[in-house]
Design an enzyme around this catalytic site. Structure first.
Site, short mmCIF file in Angstrom:
data_model
loop_
_atom_site.label_atom_id
_atom_site.label_comp_id
_atom_site.label_asym_id
_atom_site.label_seq_id
_atom_site.Cartn_x
_atom_site.Cartn_y
_atom_site.Cartn_z
N HIS A 168 0.86 -1.19 0.00
CA HIS A 168 0.00 0.00 0.00
C HIS A 168 0.89 1.23 0.00
CE1 HIS A 168 -1.58 3.26 2.71
NE2 HIS A 168 -2.52 3.26 1.78
N ASN A 217 0.36 5.75 -0.23
CA ASN A 217 -0.54 6.89 -0.35
C ASN A 217 0.27 8.17 -0.17
OD1 ASN A 217 -2.32 8.98 1.43
ND2 ASN A 217 -3.58 7.99 -0.12
N VAL A 218 0.03 9.14 -1.05
CA VAL A 218 0.62 10.47 -0.89
C VAL A 218 -0.48 11.48 -1.17
CG1 VAL A 218 3.07 10.01 -1.29
CG2 VAL A 218 1.54 10.18 -3.25
N ARG A 219 -0.59 12.49 -0.31
CA ARG A 219 -1.75 13.38 -0.41
C ARG A 219 -1.45 14.76 0.17
NH1 ARG A 219 -2.32 9.65 3.59
NH2 ARG A 219 -2.62 10.47 5.70
N ARG A 262 -16.16 8.66 -3.70
CA ARG A 262 -16.62 7.64 -4.65
C ARG A 262 -16.32 6.25 -4.09
NH1 ARG A 262 -14.53 5.13 -9.57
NH2 ARG A 262 -16.22 4.91 -11.10
#
Length: 304
Positions: free
Chosen positions: A110, A112-114, A264
């Protein structure tokens, strides 16, 4: 300096493309691009592209999603540590991926970068970055764990020697199934609410983490994806995937943020493996490779 939102978006979409291109080359099957948009009147506004590969040669499911959304009010998962931002509108963008290989000897990963901007009505905007990566093996290899953590460490070294130990510990604490008193995997790095170095340097750190993902994961995947396996290994993989699902649905703030904010659903839940199982009070045979995973790898360790 004023945060450059356009630069963040450009880098994120490029990262999605580079990762899917490399992974498709390994699998032999192309990703399908599913572009979506939130229409006016919905709880969120914005758009994104979900890149999905299912039932490939190497991956049962591999998903890499980009989203850029805006909402009228931060959800509770984003304000539990920042009560002063309750009620603020927000803008968020990021890339999130989860890869579930077919071979039980190849680990799930996994990343994630945000970036999130909170926009209070009577105060200046508040920006922060978050993300990281973590590895969830079903069978443990010391060299894989060391390699993954070494790349994570090296991606953070230019930004301070304290970053890796700090974000490694944060990852160990975060990706933990508290209801089972058990880590989800062997960890990696995780950080959130990060803006302490200002926009340019904080964004640079985020880029360094995201750009190092393929270096961290691909060598591990290539070492394990073609090892012969049978029904026993598959049954263990499906059982351990159940623990992965439990974490994502019960504890993961990213999942909660997406669902609470009106995101979504298909894109939020693309992280789920296509097949999974549960068994009542299952215990692996003492001394087995399965038992070794629990004893030697699903524990908090310093890998580098």
């Amino acid at each position: 300096m004023e945060p450059n939102i356009t630069a963040v978006r450009t880098w994120l979409t490029g990262l999605q493309q580079s990762i899917t291109h490399t992974i498709a080359g390994i699998d032999g099957q192309a990703f399908r691009a599913d572009a979506w948009k939130k229409e006016p009147g919905e709880k969120l506004q914005g758009e994104g592209v979900t890149m999905i590969l299912e039932q490939g040669q190497v991956f049962e499911r591999a998903g890499v999603g980009f989203s850029h959304v805006r909402g009228p009010q931060l959800p509770p998962s984003a304000t539990q540590h920042r009560p002063e931002l309750v009620g603020a509108s927000f803008e968020a963008m990021g890339v999130s991926l989860v890869f579930h290989p077919r071979n039980p000897y190849a680990p799930t990963v996994h990343m994630n970068v945000r970036m999130l901007a909170a926009l209070p009505a009577n105060a200046p905007p508040v920006y922060w970055f978050g993300g990281g990566m973590d590895l969830t093996p079903y069978y443990g290899w010391e060299e894989d764990a060391v390699h993954f953590h070494r790349v994570c460490r090296d991606s953070l070294l230019p930004f301070g020697e304290d970053r890796y130990p700090r974000f490694k510990a944060w990852c160990d604490e975060y990706f933990f199934n508290r209801h089972r008193n058990e880590p989800r995997g062997i960890g990696g790095i995780f950080f959130d609410d990060y803006f302490e170095d200002g926009f340019e340097r904080s964004f640079g750190m985020l880029q360094s983490v995201g750009d190092s993902f393929l270096e961290a994961y691909v060598p591990v995947l290539k070492r394990r994806k073609d090892i012969p396996w049978g029904e026993c290994e598959r049954a263990w993989q499906l059982l351990r995937r159940g623990r992965y699902v439990e974490f994502n649905l019960v504890w993961d703030r990213g999942t909660h943020f997406g669902l609470q904010s009106g995101g979504r659903t298909e894109s939020i839940l693309m992280s789920m493996p296509p097949m999974v199982s549960w068994a009542y009070q299952h215990q692996p045979e003492p001394g087995s490779r399965e038992d070794e995973l629990l004893r030697r790898f699903l524990v908090r360790r310093d890998w580098v």
